[in-house]
Enzyme design. Structure first.
Site, PDB file in Angstrom:
ATOM      1  N   HIS A   1       0.848  -1.203   0.000  1.00  0.00           N
ATOM      2  CA  HIS A   1       0.000   0.000   0.000  1.00  0.00           C
ATOM      3  C   HIS A   1       0.877   1.244   0.000  1.00  0.00           C
ATOM      4  O   HIS A   1       1.472   1.621   1.006  1.00  0.00           O
ATOM      5  CB  HIS A   1      -0.939   0.038   1.198  1.00  0.00           C
ATOM      6  CG  HIS A   1      -1.895   1.203   1.132  1.00  0.00           C
ATOM      7  ND1 HIS A   1      -3.145   1.120   0.563  1.00  0.00           N
ATOM      8  CD2 HIS A   1      -1.765   2.499   1.525  1.00  0.00           C
ATOM      9  CE1 HIS A   1      -3.748   2.298   0.623  1.00  0.00           C
ATOM     10  NE2 HIS A   1      -2.923   3.154   1.207  1.00  0.00           N
ATOM     11  N   CYS A   2       0.966   1.872  -1.161  1.00  0.00           N
ATOM     12  CA  CYS A   2       1.718   3.117  -1.288  1.00  0.00           C
ATOM     13  C   CYS A   2       1.156   3.865  -2.495  1.00  0.00           C
ATOM     14  O   CYS A   2       0.326   3.334  -3.232  1.00  0.00           O
ATOM     15  CB  CYS A   2       3.208   2.838  -1.439  1.00  0.00           C
ATOM     16  SG  CYS A   2       3.583   1.585  -2.660  1.00  0.00           S
TER      17      CYS A   2
ATOM     18  N   TYR B   1      -7.572  17.574  -1.710  1.00  0.00           N
ATOM     19  CA  TYR B   1      -6.304  18.084  -1.149  1.00  0.00           C
ATOM     20  C   TYR B   1      -5.265  18.146  -2.255  1.00  0.00           C
ATOM     21  O   TYR B   1      -5.388  17.445  -3.267  1.00  0.00           O
ATOM     22  CB  TYR B   1      -5.805  17.200   0.007  1.00  0.00           C
ATOM     23  CG  TYR B   1      -5.425  15.792  -0.410  1.00  0.00           C
ATOM     24  CD1 TYR B   1      -4.119  15.455  -0.772  1.00  0.00           C
ATOM     25  CD2 TYR B   1      -6.386  14.776  -0.450  1.00  0.00           C
ATOM     26  CE1 TYR B   1      -3.781  14.160  -1.156  1.00  0.00           C
ATOM     27  CE2 TYR B   1      -6.057  13.480  -0.830  1.00  0.00           C
ATOM     28  CZ  TYR B   1      -4.753  13.180  -1.190  1.00  0.00           C
ATOM     29  OH  TYR B   1      -4.421  11.908  -1.580  1.00  0.00           O
TER      30      TYR B   1
ATOM     31  N   THR C   1      -6.745   9.666  -4.311  1.00  0.00           N
ATOM     32  CA  THR C   1      -7.900  10.480  -4.711  1.00  0.00           C
ATOM     33  C   THR C   1      -7.501  11.814  -5.344  1.00  0.00           C
ATOM     34  O   THR C   1      -8.262  12.354  -6.138  1.00  0.00           O
ATOM     35  CB  THR C   1      -8.809  10.748  -3.505  1.00  0.00           C
ATOM     36  OG1 THR C   1      -8.033  11.377  -2.475  1.00  0.00           O
ATOM     37  CG2 THR C   1      -9.427   9.476  -2.985  1.00  0.00           C
TER      38      THR C   1
ATOM     39  N   ARG D   1     -10.180   0.780  -6.648  1.00  0.00           N
ATOM     40  CA  ARG D   1     -10.479   1.156  -5.265  1.00  0.00           C
ATOM     41  C   ARG D   1     -11.812   1.881  -5.209  1.00  0.00           C
ATOM     42  O   ARG D   1     -12.061   2.784  -6.011  1.00  0.00           O
ATOM     43  CB  ARG D   1      -9.381   2.074  -4.748  1.00  0.00           C
ATOM     44  CG  ARG D   1      -9.398   2.315  -3.252  1.00  0.00           C
ATOM     45  CD  ARG D   1      -8.364   3.376  -2.916  1.00  0.00           C
ATOM     46  NE  ARG D   1      -7.937   3.356  -1.526  1.00  0.00           N
ATOM     47  CZ  ARG D   1      -7.304   4.369  -0.961  1.00  0.00           C
ATOM     48  NH1 ARG D   1      -7.002   5.452  -1.660  1.00  0.00           N
ATOM     49  NH2 ARG D   1      -6.933   4.318   0.314  1.00  0.00           N
TER      50      ARG D   1
ATOM     51  N   ARG E   1     -14.219  12.745   3.602  1.00  0.00           N
ATOM     52  CA  ARG E   1     -13.329  13.892   3.454  1.00  0.00           C
ATOM     53  C   ARG E   1     -12.458  13.762   2.199  1.00  0.00           C
ATOM     54  O   ARG E   1     -11.785  14.704   1.804  1.00  0.00           O
ATOM     55  CB  ARG E   1     -12.460  14.074   4.706  1.00  0.00           C
ATOM     56  CG  ARG E   1     -11.394  13.057   4.866  1.00  0.00           C
ATOM     57  CD  ARG E   1     -10.591  13.195   6.149  1.00  0.00           C
ATOM     58  NE  ARG E   1     -10.022  11.913   6.481  1.00  0.00           N
ATOM     59  CZ  ARG E   1      -8.944  11.378   5.906  1.00  0.00           C
ATOM     60  NH1 ARG E   1      -8.295  12.041   4.972  1.00  0.00           N
ATOM     61  NH2 ARG E   1      -8.510  10.187   6.260  1.00  0.00           N
TER      62      ARG E   1
ATOM     63  N   HIS F   1      -6.478  -0.522   5.756  1.00  0.00           N
ATOM     64  CA  HIS F   1      -6.175  -0.066   7.128  1.00  0.00           C
ATOM     65  C   HIS F   1      -7.125  -0.671   8.176  1.00  0.00           C
ATOM     66  O   HIS F   1      -7.608   0.030   9.069  1.00  0.00           O
ATOM     67  CB  HIS F   1      -6.200   1.464   7.190  1.00  0.00           C
ATOM     68  CG  HIS F   1      -5.555   2.139   6.005  1.00  0.00           C
ATOM     69  ND1 HIS F   1      -4.508   1.580   5.305  1.00  0.00           N
ATOM     70  CD2 HIS F   1      -5.815   3.316   5.365  1.00  0.00           C
ATOM     71  CE1 HIS F   1      -4.157   2.384   4.302  1.00  0.00           C
ATOM     72  NE2 HIS F   1      -4.933   3.439   4.313  1.00  0.00           N
TER      73      HIS F   1
ATOM     74  N   ASP G   1       2.105   2.879   3.238  1.00  0.00           N
ATOM     75  CA  ASP G   1       1.226   4.030   3.002  1.00  0.00           C
ATOM     76  C   ASP G   1       2.013   5.279   2.600  1.00  0.00           C
ATOM     77  O   ASP G   1       1.477   6.387   2.600  1.00  0.00           O
ATOM     78  CB  ASP G   1       0.332   4.344   4.211  1.00  0.00           C
ATOM     79  CG  ASP G   1      -0.720   5.393   3.902  1.00  0.00           C
ATOM     80  OD1 ASP G   1      -1.211   5.409   2.758  1.00  0.00           O
ATOM     81  OD2 ASP G   1      -1.027   6.216   4.785  1.00  0.00           O
TER      82      ASP G   1
ATOM     83  N   ASN H   1      -2.221  13.485   3.869  1.00  0.00           N
ATOM     84  CA  ASN H   1      -3.142  14.100   4.840  1.00  0.00           C
ATOM     85  C   ASN H   1      -2.806  13.823   6.303  1.00  0.00           C
ATOM     86  O   ASN H   1      -3.690  13.875   7.155  1.00  0.00           O
ATOM     87  CB  ASN H   1      -4.596  13.652   4.570  1.00  0.00           C
ATOM     88  CG  ASN H   1      -5.007  13.957   3.156  1.00  0.00           C
ATOM     89  OD1 ASN H   1      -4.784  15.064   2.681  1.00  0.00           O
ATOM     90  ND2 ASN H   1      -5.566  12.985   2.459  1.00  0.00           N
TER      91      ASN H   1
HETATM   92  C1  0GY Z   1      -4.332   6.436   2.327  1.00  0.00           C
HETATM   93  C2  0GY Z   1      -5.174   7.329   3.110  1.00  0.00           C
HETATM   94  C3  0GY Z   1      -5.650   8.562   2.780  1.00  0.00           C
HETATM   95  C4  0GY Z   1      -5.709   9.127   1.472  1.00  0.00           C
HETATM   96  C5  0GY Z   1      -5.934   8.455   0.345  1.00  0.00           C
HETATM   97  O1  0GY Z   1      -6.405   8.257  -1.896  1.00  0.00           O
HETATM   98  C6  0GY Z   1      -6.201   9.045  -0.979  1.00  0.00           C
HETATM   99  O2  0GY Z   1      -6.232  10.263  -1.107  1.00  0.00           O
HETATM  100  O3  0GY Z   1      -5.961   7.143   0.338  1.00  0.00           O
HETATM  101  C7  0GY Z   1      -6.236   9.368   3.866  1.00  0.00           C
HETATM  102  O4  0GY Z   1      -6.251  10.597   3.756  1.00  0.00           O
HETATM  103  O5  0GY Z   1      -6.667   8.781   4.892  1.00  0.00           O
HETATM  104  O6  0GY Z   1      -4.586   5.236   2.283  1.00  0.00           O
HETATM  105  O7  0GY Z   1      -3.389   6.912   1.720  1.00  0.00           O
END
Ligand code: 0GY
Length: 291
Positions: free
Chosen positions: A27-28, A45, A73, A120, A126, A177, A246, A251
């Site tokens: 997970h990265c 963001y 995202t 995903r 958020r 997670h 990760d 964030n």
């Molecule tokens: C993660 C967690 C976060 C963000 C994202 O795709 C993303 O923007 O997954 C988060 O902000 O909790 O898994 O990287």
């Protein structure tokens, strides 16, 4: 980058724990660089660039061999940065994409050839605007034809509502997670037990035992309150757990983790060599490198 955005750790420490040969960071993310792969207009963001070269450097430094890169995202449904990283990895990375309702067969086939093995579905409010479940079912049907699976990201209180949806999906499901449990509540809290029960009843559900830095209230460098949760899932479901850094830790607000400290969590949640091998090599290889 957003004014309050925390960039990844500039010089993580060398972990004491040495992963087994062939270990996978499952997970990265890669971010940008924005000048080449712009962030999505609808993003929630704007991160600091975290390009593939930095990810591969970290992989080698921490003693890992492979990455599973998850579309973040901030890139929306534009998977170009992800696909570019997969192609540059020399078969040492696989990907999880993010796609919309209209994704077509050719686009999926192209991503499949580059090493994408899943999509995903994100329920964290958020991070994304809500997607109707029938849209997700439509996507699930299309990607199932490629033998892909679905990664889901949600917060613990949302699980009860999501269970029927998850059970109806046609593929393997990987939960990000550990379903984001409240670590202060302890492993016996009904929310975490609901997740454990779900995994016990459904062999198609896997979990990433990831993100001490996000979930822990006791904090770095040892993230002690994370250990019983990760340990519980590795103990109960040794063949359906994955581990990842990760990186670059989007964030984060409390602190930016030292990735070496995160690697040193592994033997605390997976004490035996057999568990470590399953977690870091056998499970991700089965799910991501079967072809
Ligand atoms: C993660 C967690 C976060 C963000 C994202 O795709 C993303 O923007 O997954 C988060 O902000 O909790 O898994 O990287």
């Amino acid at each position: 980058m957003d004014a309050n955005y925390m960039p990844f750790h500039p010089s993580p420490s060398k972990p004491s724990y040495r992963p087994p040969a062939g270990a996978v960071d499952a997970h990265c993310h890669v971010f940008g660089p924005a000048a080449v792969f712009p962030y999505a207009p609808q993003r929630k963001y704007t991160p600091c660039d975290a390009p593939r070269e930095k990810l591969f450097e970290l992989r080698d430094f921490l003693g890992f061999s492979r990455n599973v890169i998850v579309q973040a995202t901030c890139h929306g449904h534009d998977n170009r940065a992800l696909v570019d990283a997969l192609k540059a990895s020399g078969d040492r990375a696989r990907g999880i994409a993010s796609v919309g309702a209209n994704v077509g067969h050719d686009e999926l086939a192209e991503m499949d050839a580059a090493g994408v093995r899943g999509v995903r579905f994100n329920f964290v409010k958020r991070l994304v605007d809500a997607t109707p479940r029938d849209v997700y079912f439509g996507i699930a049907e299309k990607i199932a034809a490629f033998g892909w699976h679905i990664v889901v990201y949600f917060e613990a209180p949302d699980l009860a509502d999501l269970v029927p949806f998850l059970e109806a999906l046609p593929t393997v499901i990987v939960v990000d997670h550990m379903g984001r449990p409240d670590l202060a509540a302890g492993v016996d809290h009904p929310d975490f037990r609901r997740f454990v029960d779900l995994m016990a009843k459904n062999e198609k559900i896997w979990s990433k035992v990831t993100c001490p830095e996000r979930l822990s209230l006791s904090g770095p460098p040892t993230y002690d309150d994370f250990v019983p949760f990760g340990r519980e899932l590795v103990r109960l479901f040794p063949d359906r757990v994955l581990w990842g850094t990760d990186w670059p830790h989007p964030n984060m607000t409390t602190h930016m983790p030292d990735d070496g400290h995160l690697v040193d969590m592994i033997p605390r949640i997976a004490p035996s060599e057999a568990e470590q091998r399953a977690l870091l090599v056998d499970n991700p290889m089965r799910l991501y490198w079967a072809r």
